[in-house]
Design an enzyme around this catalytic site. Structure first.
Site, short mmCIF file in Angstrom:
data_model
loop_
_atom_site.label_atom_id
_atom_site.label_comp_id
_atom_site.label_asym_id
_atom_site.label_seq_id
_atom_site.Cartn_x
_atom_site.Cartn_y
_atom_site.Cartn_z
CD GLU A 34 -7.07 69.41 34.55
OE1 GLU A 34 -8.05 69.03 35.22
OE2 GLU A 34 -5.89 69.25 34.91
NE ARG A 260 -19.32 63.41 36.25
CZ ARG A 260 -18.19 64.11 36.03
NH1 ARG A 260 -17.96 65.23 36.67
NH2 ARG A 260 -17.31 63.66 35.18
CE LYS A 270 -11.02 65.47 31.46
NZ LYS A 270 -10.71 66.89 31.37
P1 ATP Z 1 -13.31 63.91 33.97
O1 ATP Z 1 -13.79 63.36 35.25
O2 ATP Z 1 -13.65 63.09 32.80
O3 ATP Z 1 -11.86 64.31 33.99
P2 ATP Z 1 -13.83 66.63 34.41
O4 ATP Z 1 -15.07 67.23 34.93
O5 ATP Z 1 -12.65 66.60 35.31
O6 ATP Z 1 -14.17 65.24 33.81
P3 ATP Z 1 -13.20 68.82 32.72
O7 ATP Z 1 -12.25 68.91 31.60
O8 ATP Z 1 -12.90 69.57 33.96
O9 ATP Z 1 -13.36 67.30 33.06
O10 ATP Z 1 -14.67 69.13 32.24
C1 ATP Z 1 -15.06 70.24 31.49
C2 ATP Z 1 -16.51 70.50 31.73
O11 ATP Z 1 -17.28 69.38 31.38
C3 ATP Z 1 -16.77 70.77 33.20
O12 ATP Z 1 -17.62 71.89 33.31
C4 ATP Z 1 -17.45 69.52 33.69
O13 ATP Z 1 -18.35 69.81 34.71
C5 ATP Z 1 -18.15 69.02 32.42
N1 ATP Z 1 -18.34 67.57 32.47
C6 ATP Z 1 -17.39 66.63 32.64
N2 ATP Z 1 -17.94 65.40 32.69
C7 ATP Z 1 -19.28 65.57 32.55
C8 ATP Z 1 -20.40 64.68 32.53
N3 ATP Z 1 -20.25 63.36 32.66
N4 ATP Z 1 -21.63 65.21 32.37
C9 ATP Z 1 -21.79 66.54 32.22
N5 ATP Z 1 -20.78 67.43 32.23
C10 ATP Z 1 -19.54 66.97 32.40
MG MG Z 2 -11.85 68.52 36.05
#
Ligand code: ATP
Ligand code: MG
Length: 556
Positions: A34, A260, A270
């Site tokens: 995102e 994760r 983020k």
């Molecule tokens: P954040 O909590 O930092 O906003 P998010 O999962 O909301 O992380 P996205 O932009 O939706 O952020 O993530 C893109 C991809 O990265 C998704 O498929 C998510 O599952 C993966 N991802 C995010 N954080 C991790 C992590 N700590 N370990 C492994 N994969 C991750």
């Molecule tokens: Mg997300």
């Protein structure tokens, strides 16, 4: 055979089976960020997995921006994400997509659900919807609008799109099961009204689809074979499958969840990283102390070291926190092999070699890597006045201190033996200069074979390049900052130390390269090109060894 990007794991087993059974004849994955912030070390795991698996199976990996929440999204973020993926060493080629590319199709799929009696427009307030969905102990309660006719729902949904209703006054919900044990299945909201400018579609839409509806359909539209996501989506999988099963779409990607990546002493969210930026605790998303990819890049992490770390961590369903030491050790091992050695004095102390001729300059040869001859040698100027590290002199040294104190002899790296004759102090009693003598016969050892235990680094005063050095410590002094009520309280106030008067041997700054150097006996450093004052700035990438281990060694 070339090494695989991704070490065999439960996901590659599923893929192997799907290929063996002819369920698929190729692999398509996607990385779906995102654009609401910069990528962090946690995302590196998902990037290396999705792009890595695709490369290992000669398939493709799409970059898909999951841009359904215009409120928090920006072009700056979208651009930074692309820069960071490329830097990490991956390429989506022509496969860059946006969930917003599919808004029209998604709208049609929503109408399909309505036509099948599987979606309805709900007029309840957001609070009523939340309340009536129940929780783990309480079943959901049907909305009074749940049994609207297909015709009425179609008309209302069209009117929602046309902008006839105020934000938040109506939603479209999937009609599944308000008594489901899985709360995600209790008639989830799939569209909401929100008048927001979108970075790609501008003001075309005032209704936006929700993540759970959008993600699975975007996967199916793109022909994704394996949709790899993190464990928190496990409970969403029945909804993922329900949506795809109930619209006319000829593809059913398989969602597979993995754990994760969490790293101790860091934040991988983020939202929280944004708070650090907003509060001015750090100097932007790319502050070298941040766990963002842009921060690690500015700090000097080579992308190959991050990929190696991710390989070592592996892929599983087990939740864990990886120690920061594992990341740093991977980095050290990598840099130990790849970083040329130079001499840099962080806290200079002047040394005058009294018996060395005033105007003389000698060029001495120094190996650029102690174990690898292919790094070659360089010439280092030596002269009468040099600088050494303040910590390499001690006034009242015991017999175990093998460096400079009055009457003691040490070896200068790549040069001569010198003996400290006298320390000169200022009025405050601080040592500001050492008077030494050198043994002209001592380059590369002496004829009498006398042993000198200490070797120290130095820089010729007339040739030294003034630089600023920035030393970093962990940004948090708690191993799991995210577990605290207020993670901001765990910010380490001493995470940055600026040494404005450091000196570097000549020739290095001019090279203008993109290399991490080992400043021998100090640490690994990389020039910071994003932030420069009147002097070049060098960021400490990582210390030579774990500081605990170092302290133990010093006290030996
Ligand atoms: P954040 O909590 O930092 O906003 P998010 O999962 O909301 O992380 P996205 O932009 O939706 O952020 O993530 C893109 C991809 O990265 C998704 O498929 C998510 O599952 C993966 N991802 C995010 N954080 C991790 C992590 N700590 N370990 C492994 N994969 C991750
Ligand atoms: Mg997300």
């Amino acid at each position: 055979m070339t090494e695989k990007n991704v070490v065999e794991n439960f996901i590659t087993h599923v893929i192997d089976e799907d290929l063996a059974n002819n369920k698929h004849d190729h692999v398509v994955t996607r990385f779906p960020p995102e654009p609401n912030g910069y990528l962090h070390i946690g995302h590196a795991k998902s990037i290396c997995l999705n792009f890595g698996v695709a490369a290992d199976y000669k398939g493709t990996c799409h970059l898909r921006f999951d841009d359904t929440n215009p409120e928090k999204e920006s072009r700056e973020y979208a651009e930074s994400i692309q820069r960071d993926i490329k830097w990490l060493g991956f390429d989506w080629q022509e496969n860059k997509f946006h969930a917003s590319d599919y808004f029209e199709q998604l709208y049609d799929y929503a109408e399909q659900l309505i036509n099948k009696g599987l979606a309805y427009v709900d007029d309840q307030t957001p609070e009523e919807i939340r309340e009536n969905r129940g929780d783990f102990n309480r079943l959901g309660v049907d909305s009074p609008y749940r049994n609207r006719s297909v015709a009425e729902n179609l008309e209302l949904f069209k009117a929602m799109r046309a902008g006839d209703f105020a934000d938040g006054t109506k939603v479209l919900r999937a009609k599944i099961d308000m008594q489901s044990g899985n709360i995600n299945m209790r008639d989830p909201v799939i569209y909401r009204i929100k008048r927001m400018h979108h970075i790609n579609t501008g003001d075309t839409w005032c209704i936006y689809p929700m993540y759970d509806f959008t993600h699975c359909l975007s996967d199916a539209i793109e022909g994704i074979t394996h949709s790899l996501c993190t464990l928190e989506f496990e409970d969403h999988r029945p909804l993922y499958d329900w949506v795809i099963d109930n619209v006319d779409i000829g593809c059913h990607p398989q969602q597979i969840e993995f754990s994760r990546l969490n790293v101790s002493y860091t934040i991988t969210s983020k939202r929280r990283l944004n708070q650090l930026v907003e509060a001015g605790v750090v100097d932007g998303w790319n502050d070298p102390r941040m766990s963002t990819l842009s921060g690690l890049r500015r700090r000097g992490y080579p992308p190959a070291a991050i990929r190696e770390f991710i390989r070592q961590v592996g892929v599983s369903k087990k939740e864990s926190v990886i120690s920061m030491t594992v990341l740093e050790d991977t980095l050290r091992n990598y840099l130990n092999k790849t970083a040329p050695r130079v001499m840099g004095v962080l806290r200079p102390l002047k040394v005058v070699i009294e018996n060395y001729p005033e105007e003389q300059v000698e060029m001495l040869s120094g190996a650029n890597h102690p174990q690898d001859e292919t790094f070659g040698c360089r010439e280092i100027p030596f002269s009468r006045v040099i600088y050494v590290e303040q910590a390499d002199y001690k006034e009242n040294a015991n017999r175990k201190f093998f460096r400079l104190t009055e009457g003691r002899e040490v070896r200068l790296r790549h040069a001569y033996y010198i003996t400290c004759q006298k320390a000169i102090k200022n009025q405050a009693g601080e040592v500001i200069e050492l008077r030494c003598t050198y043994d002209p016969e001592s380059r590369g050892g002496t004829a009498d074979g006398r042993k000198v235990k200490g070797t120290i680094h130095w820089i010729s005063a007339a040739h030294a390049e003034p630089v600023e050095v920035r030393l970093y410590d962990r940004l948090f002094n708690h191993p799991k900052p995210a577990s605290l009520e207020s993670f901001m309280d765990a910010v380490n106030p001493d995470s940055l130390e600026i040494l404005p008067n450091a000196l570097l041997e000549p020739g290095i700054c001019k090279l203008d390269d993109d290399i991490v150097y080992q400043f021998e006996r100090n640490a690994y450093f990389k020039r910071d090109k994003t932030h420069e004052t009147d002097k070049p700035i060098y960021n400490q990438v990582v210390t030579m060894r774990d500081s605990w281990a170092k302290m133990e060694q010093e006290s030996e």
